[in-house]
Design a protein around this motif. Structure first.
Motif, PDB file in Angstrom:
ATOM      1  N   ALA A 136       8.772  -1.504  63.537  1.00  0.00           N
ATOM      2  CA  ALA A 136       8.086  -2.217  63.724  1.00  0.00           C
ATOM      3  C   ALA A 136       6.771  -3.330  63.116  1.00  0.00           C
ATOM      4  CB  ALA A 136       7.145  -1.982  65.266  1.00  0.00           C
ATOM      5  N   GLU A 137       6.188  -2.272  62.910  1.00  0.00           N
ATOM      6  CA  GLU A 137       4.538  -3.453  62.145  1.00  0.00           C
ATOM      7  C   GLU A 137       5.179  -3.940  60.968  1.00  0.00           C
ATOM      8  OE1 GLU A 137       0.740  -1.991  59.353  1.00  0.00           O
ATOM      9  OE2 GLU A 137       1.988  -0.455  59.790  1.00  0.00           O
ATOM     10  N   VAL A 138       5.861  -3.372  59.703  1.00  0.00           N
ATOM     11  CA  VAL A 138       6.538  -3.777  58.635  1.00  0.00           C
ATOM     12  C   VAL A 138       7.380  -5.212  58.425  1.00  0.00           C
ATOM     13  CG1 VAL A 138       8.162  -3.379  56.927  1.00  0.00           C
ATOM     14  CG2 VAL A 138       6.773  -1.707  57.474  1.00  0.00           C
ATOM     15  N   GLU A 139       8.634  -4.870  60.186  1.00  0.00           N
ATOM     16  CA  GLU A 139       9.072  -6.351  60.395  1.00  0.00           C
ATOM     17  C   GLU A 139       8.426  -7.623  61.233  1.00  0.00           C
ATOM     18  OE1 GLU A 139      11.554  -4.642  62.557  1.00  0.00           O
ATOM     19  OE2 GLU A 139      13.468  -4.510  61.132  1.00  0.00           O
ATOM     20  N   SER A 140       6.818  -7.023  61.297  1.00  0.00           N
ATOM     21  CA  SER A 140       6.305  -8.127  61.980  1.00  0.00           C
ATOM     22  C   SER A 140       5.727  -8.747  60.831  1.00  0.00           C
ATOM     23  CB  SER A 140       5.224  -7.285  63.168  1.00  0.00           C
ATOM     24  OG  SER A 140       3.918  -7.135  61.871  1.00  0.00           O
ATOM     25  N   GLY A 141       5.586  -8.489  59.716  1.00  0.00           N
ATOM     26  CA  GLY A 141       4.737  -8.681  58.723  1.00  0.00           C
ATOM     27  C   GLY A 141       3.576  -8.848  58.852  1.00  0.00           C
ATOM     28  N   ALA A 142       3.178  -8.732  59.047  1.00  0.00           N
ATOM     29  CA  ALA A 142       1.451  -8.607  58.705  1.00  0.00           C
ATOM     30  C   ALA A 142       1.161  -7.981  58.121  1.00  0.00           C
ATOM     31  CB  ALA A 142       0.927  -7.456  60.717  1.00  0.00           C
ATOM     32  N   ARG A 143       2.173  -7.070  57.149  1.00  0.00           N
ATOM     33  CA  ARG A 143       1.414  -6.547  56.393  1.00  0.00           C
ATOM     34  C   ARG A 143       1.680  -7.581  54.277  1.00  0.00           C
ATOM     35  NH1 ARG A 143       1.495  -0.169  56.804  1.00  0.00           N
ATOM     36  NH2 ARG A 143       0.533  -0.400  54.739  1.00  0.00           N
ATOM     37  N   ARG A 144       2.112  -8.285  55.250  1.00  0.00           N
ATOM     38  CA  ARG A 144       1.747  -9.589  53.949  1.00  0.00           C
ATOM     39  C   ARG A 144       0.684  -9.944  53.502  1.00  0.00           C
ATOM     40  NH1 ARG A 144       6.287 -11.750  56.211  1.00  0.00           N
ATOM     41  NH2 ARG A 144       7.674 -11.249  54.966  1.00  0.00           N
ATOM     42  N   ALA A 145       0.045 -10.116  55.081  1.00  0.00           N
ATOM     43  CA  ALA A 145      -1.652 -10.954  54.350  1.00  0.00           C
ATOM     44  C   ALA A 145      -2.392  -9.996  52.576  1.00  0.00           C
ATOM     45  CB  ALA A 145      -2.240 -10.776  55.776  1.00  0.00           C
ATOM     46  N   ALA A 146      -1.516  -8.566  53.184  1.00  0.00           N
ATOM     47  CA  ALA A 146      -2.465  -7.923  52.462  1.00  0.00           C
ATOM     48  C   ALA A 146      -1.479  -7.681  50.500  1.00  0.00           C
ATOM     49  CB  ALA A 146      -2.867  -6.243  52.615  1.00  0.00           C
ATOM     50  N   PHE A 147      -0.729  -8.419  50.889  1.00  0.00           N
ATOM     51  CA  PHE A 147      -0.104  -8.242  49.265  1.00  0.00           C
ATOM     52  C   PHE A 147      -1.061  -8.669  47.788  1.00  0.00           C
ATOM     53  CE2 PHE A 147       4.426  -8.947  50.631  1.00  0.00           C
ATOM     54  CZ  PHE A 147       4.336  -7.648  51.174  1.00  0.00           C
ATOM     55  N   ALA A 148      -0.634  -8.323  47.198  1.00  0.00           N
ATOM     56  CA  ALA A 148      -1.624  -7.752  45.803  1.00  0.00           C
ATOM     57  C   ALA A 148      -0.739  -7.867  45.088  1.00  0.00           C
ATOM     58  CB  ALA A 148      -2.670  -6.932  45.939  1.00  0.00           C
ATOM     59  N   PRO A 149      -0.724  -7.761  43.802  1.00  0.00           N
ATOM     60  CA  PRO A 149      -0.161  -7.152  42.551  1.00  0.00           C
ATOM     61  C   PRO A 149       0.431  -5.879  42.564  1.00  0.00           C
ATOM     62  CG  PRO A 149      -1.400  -9.366  41.787  1.00  0.00           C
ATOM     63  CD  PRO A 149      -2.076  -8.320  42.699  1.00  0.00           C
ATOM     64  N   VAL A 150       1.728  -5.689  42.547  1.00  0.00           N
ATOM     65  CA  VAL A 150       1.573  -3.927  42.741  1.00  0.00           C
ATOM     66  C   VAL A 150       2.529  -3.990  41.239  1.00  0.00           C
ATOM     67  CG1 VAL A 150       3.253  -2.437  43.375  1.00  0.00           C
ATOM     68  CG2 VAL A 150       1.347  -3.529  44.869  1.00  0.00           C
ATOM     69  N   ALA A 151       2.439  -2.284  40.265  1.00  0.00           N
ATOM     70  CA  ALA A 151       2.655  -3.257  39.311  1.00  0.00           C
ATOM     71  C   ALA A 151       4.295  -1.600  39.655  1.00  0.00           C
ATOM     72  CB  ALA A 151       1.677  -1.938  38.304  1.00  0.00           C
ATOM     73  N   LEU A 152       4.535  -1.664  39.307  1.00  0.00           N
ATOM     74  CA  LEU A 152       6.329  -1.640  39.889  1.00  0.00           C
ATOM     75  C   LEU A 152       6.328   0.250  38.772  1.00  0.00           C
ATOM     76  CD1 LEU A 152       8.636  -4.218  40.945  1.00  0.00           C
ATOM     77  CD2 LEU A 152       7.700  -2.597  42.161  1.00  0.00           C
ATOM     78  N   ASP A 153       5.970  -0.330  37.948  1.00  0.00           N
ATOM     79  CA  ASP A 153       6.238   1.032  37.132  1.00  0.00           C
ATOM     80  C   ASP A 153       5.053   2.621  37.835  1.00  0.00           C
ATOM     81  OD1 ASP A 153       3.912  -0.215  36.308  1.00  0.00           O
ATOM     82  OD2 ASP A 153       4.329   0.370  33.983  1.00  0.00           O
ATOM     83  N   GLU A 154       4.497   2.075  37.926  1.00  0.00           N
ATOM     84  CA  GLU A 154       3.401   2.753  38.220  1.00  0.00           C
ATOM     85  C   GLU A 154       3.200   3.932  39.977  1.00  0.00           C
ATOM     86  OE1 GLU A 154      -1.276   1.115  39.181  1.00  0.00           O
ATOM     87  OE2 GLU A 154      -1.117   0.923  37.158  1.00  0.00           O
ATOM     88  N   VAL A 155       4.453   2.865  40.597  1.00  0.00           N
ATOM     89  CA  VAL A 155       4.858   3.176  41.614  1.00  0.00           C
ATOM     90  C   VAL A 155       6.140   4.536  41.762  1.00  0.00           C
ATOM     91  CG1 VAL A 155       5.886   2.792  44.050  1.00  0.00           C
ATOM     92  CG2 VAL A 155       4.208   0.828  43.245  1.00  0.00           C
ATOM     93  N   CYS A 156       7.056   3.959  40.310  1.00  0.00           N
ATOM     94  CA  CYS A 156       8.563   4.813  41.027  1.00  0.00           C
ATOM     95  C   CYS A 156       7.676   5.816  39.845  1.00  0.00           C
ATOM     96  CB  CYS A 156       8.717   4.224  39.109  1.00  0.00           C
ATOM     97  SG  CYS A 156       9.926   2.886  40.051  1.00  0.00           S
ATOM     98  N   ALA A 157       6.912   6.596  38.846  1.00  0.00           N
ATOM     99  CA  ALA A 157       6.347   7.158  39.003  1.00  0.00           C
ATOM    100  C   ALA A 157       5.745   8.084  39.282  1.00  0.00           C
ATOM    101  CB  ALA A 157       4.770   6.738  37.586  1.00  0.00           C
ATOM    102  N   THR A 158       4.917   7.563  40.646  1.00  0.00           N
ATOM    103  CA  THR A 158       3.812   8.282  40.592  1.00  0.00           C
ATOM    104  C   THR A 158       5.063   9.478  42.488  1.00  0.00           C
ATOM    105  OG1 THR A 158       1.922   6.688  41.865  1.00  0.00           O
ATOM    106  CG2 THR A 158       2.857   8.235  43.124  1.00  0.00           C
ATOM    107  N   VAL A 159       6.008   8.391  42.493  1.00  0.00           N
ATOM    108  CA  VAL A 159       7.115   8.681  43.714  1.00  0.00           C
ATOM    109  C   VAL A 159       8.120  10.490  42.993  1.00  0.00           C
ATOM    110  CG1 VAL A 159       9.666   8.984  44.407  1.00  0.00           C
ATOM    111  CG2 VAL A 159       7.336   7.057  45.186  1.00  0.00           C
TER     112      VAL A 159
END
Length: 432
Positions: A281-304
């Protein structure tokens, strides 16, 4: 060229073409009417002159006979400086008595006759009348001035048509671009609404035209939809919060009881469901969009990949990660890690034991693939629904909300999800 093709398919372009076509049609119609009326008027003027000359010459014939008529004809020929007047007085045998025409048909009334002048072959308008004693009088006027006037009219029509085309294109482009701007503004606003920004509204001027009326109607619909969604979300949140508290108290009490491990586990499962529902519900509300910042996807994939490599080893699997560097998007790093973690965990859980799970980031796409039984093509459109689980997965732990959260996070970040056959297994592809 691409922009031109897009413009050619817009309503603004069609309005421009319609405006141009109607302007050209109106200009051509007015020019045709003007050309016809002017030409007819010039011919009638020449006919009137011929009738006056015939009247004068017939009066001369009545007063002085053929000799007086012949003198009057020669006097008129001598006074004609433009060389546009033609006369022929012929005798009973058809021979010329007076005039500047060698021969002409003895046809009474109006006729058009080709004549050979000093300038060029031309056509004259003539009127013939029979005289006493089988004489014949023909009076004509060269139509070259009329043809010259018609040529000037056509030339003027060409200039007017060119100016009309330019004006029509300019006016059509102004009107079309105005329509295109209004439509583009509405499309941008609705695209933001589609992304979850339910507070965005279409611009509408007081009074205004049909677009403003449509914008007000859409805004009213969005207001009603926002209120409905807020009420529904509030009810869901209230239910989740209100039920989570007594369930937590129940769990604590069960912990103090002997033999209550299964009940505690069931309470944990219910609490996990409520936590997942609140997070979706929190994600679908879009409330988290206000805190968007550049994210390096290679770091995200490496972490997972690092987090789930041990889990894969426990099942005898190999987690292979192939990660290109440089892909950066605007987003929420925590949610992106959660999305990929859910997908990799599903691949490990449903993949073949002692098999391979692959995580790849390349060509603006993230893919997670396993070599398990996969998902039938007819069921792939349902796996992102809340609480939906395939028959083969019902025997394994889970709430049926993991992929629903994946879909919500992907939509929040503008990503598209595709489920593909990995032959064997399933491949999940995320593109943006």
């Amino acid at each position: 060229m691409t922009a031109l093709r897009r413009w050619a398919g817009t309503t603004g372009f069609r309005i421009t073409l319609l405006h141009l076509a109607l302007t050209l049609l109106g200009t051509a119609l007015l020019a045709g009417i003007g050309y016809w009326a002017t030409s007819r008027f010039a011919v009638r003027q020449i006919a009137a002159e011929i009738e006056r000359d015939v009247g004068v010459l017939l009066n001369a014939a009545r007063l002085g006979g053929v000799p007086s008529l012949a003198l009057s004809i020669e006097a008129r020929i001598a006074a004609d400086r433009g060389g546009t007047q033609f006369f022929l007085l012929s005798g009973p045998d058809g021979g010329r008595i007076a005039g500047n025409l060698a021969v002409a048909p003895r046809q009474a009334g109006w006729s058009s006759i080709e004549v050979d002048t000093a300038r060029e072959d031309s056509v004259m308008l003539a009127f013939g009348t029979a005289l006493p004693a089988n004489h014949f009088l023909l009076v004509g006027r060269d139509l070259a001035p009329v043809r010259a006037l018609e040529a000037q009219l056509l030339g003027a029509a060409g200039w007017v048509g060119g100016a009309a085309i330019l004006l029509a294109l300019g006016g059509g482009l102004l009107v079309g671009r105005g329509v295109a701007r209004r439509a583009a503004s509405m499309e941008r606003a609705l695209a933001q609404v589609e992304e979850g920004r339910m507070e965005v509204r279409l611009a509408a001027r007081p009074g205004g035209d049909e677009f403003d009326q449509l914008a007000r109607r859409v805004n009213a619909t969005l207001d009603r939809l926002q209120l409905t969604m807020a009420a529904l979300r509030q009810v869901s949140d209230d239910i989740a919060h209100d039920l989570r508290t007594p369930l937590t108290r129940l769990r604590r009490r069960l912990e103090s009881m002997e033999g209550a491990e299964e009940a505690v586990a069931e309470c944990d499962r219910i609490l996990d469901i409520f936590a997942a529902l609140l997070r979706i519900a929190e994600v679908e509300s879009g409330a988290r969009r206000a805190a968007f910042a550049p994210v390096a996807l290679d770091e995200v994939c490496a972490t997972v990949a690092e987090l789930y490599a041990p889990a894969a080893q426990e099942r005898g699997q190999i987690l292979v990660a192939r990660i290109d560097h440089g892909a950066v998007i605007q987003g929420d790093r925590e949610l992106l890690v959660q999305m990929l973690a859910n997908l990799v965990e599903n691949a490990i859980r449903h993949g073949r034991a002692d098999g391979t799970v692959r995580l790849a980031l390349e060509d603006r796409a993230i893919t997670i693939a396993d070599d398990g039984p996969g998902i039938p093509a007819e069921a792939r459109g349902q796996v992102f629904r809340r609480f939906h689980r395939l028959d083969a997965a019902r025997a394994t732990p889970g709430t049926g909300l993991g992929l629903a959260l994946v879909a919500a996070v992907a939509e929040l970040h503008g990503m598209r999800i595709a489920l593909e056959d990995a032959a064997p297994g399933l491949r999940v592809r995320l593109t943006w």
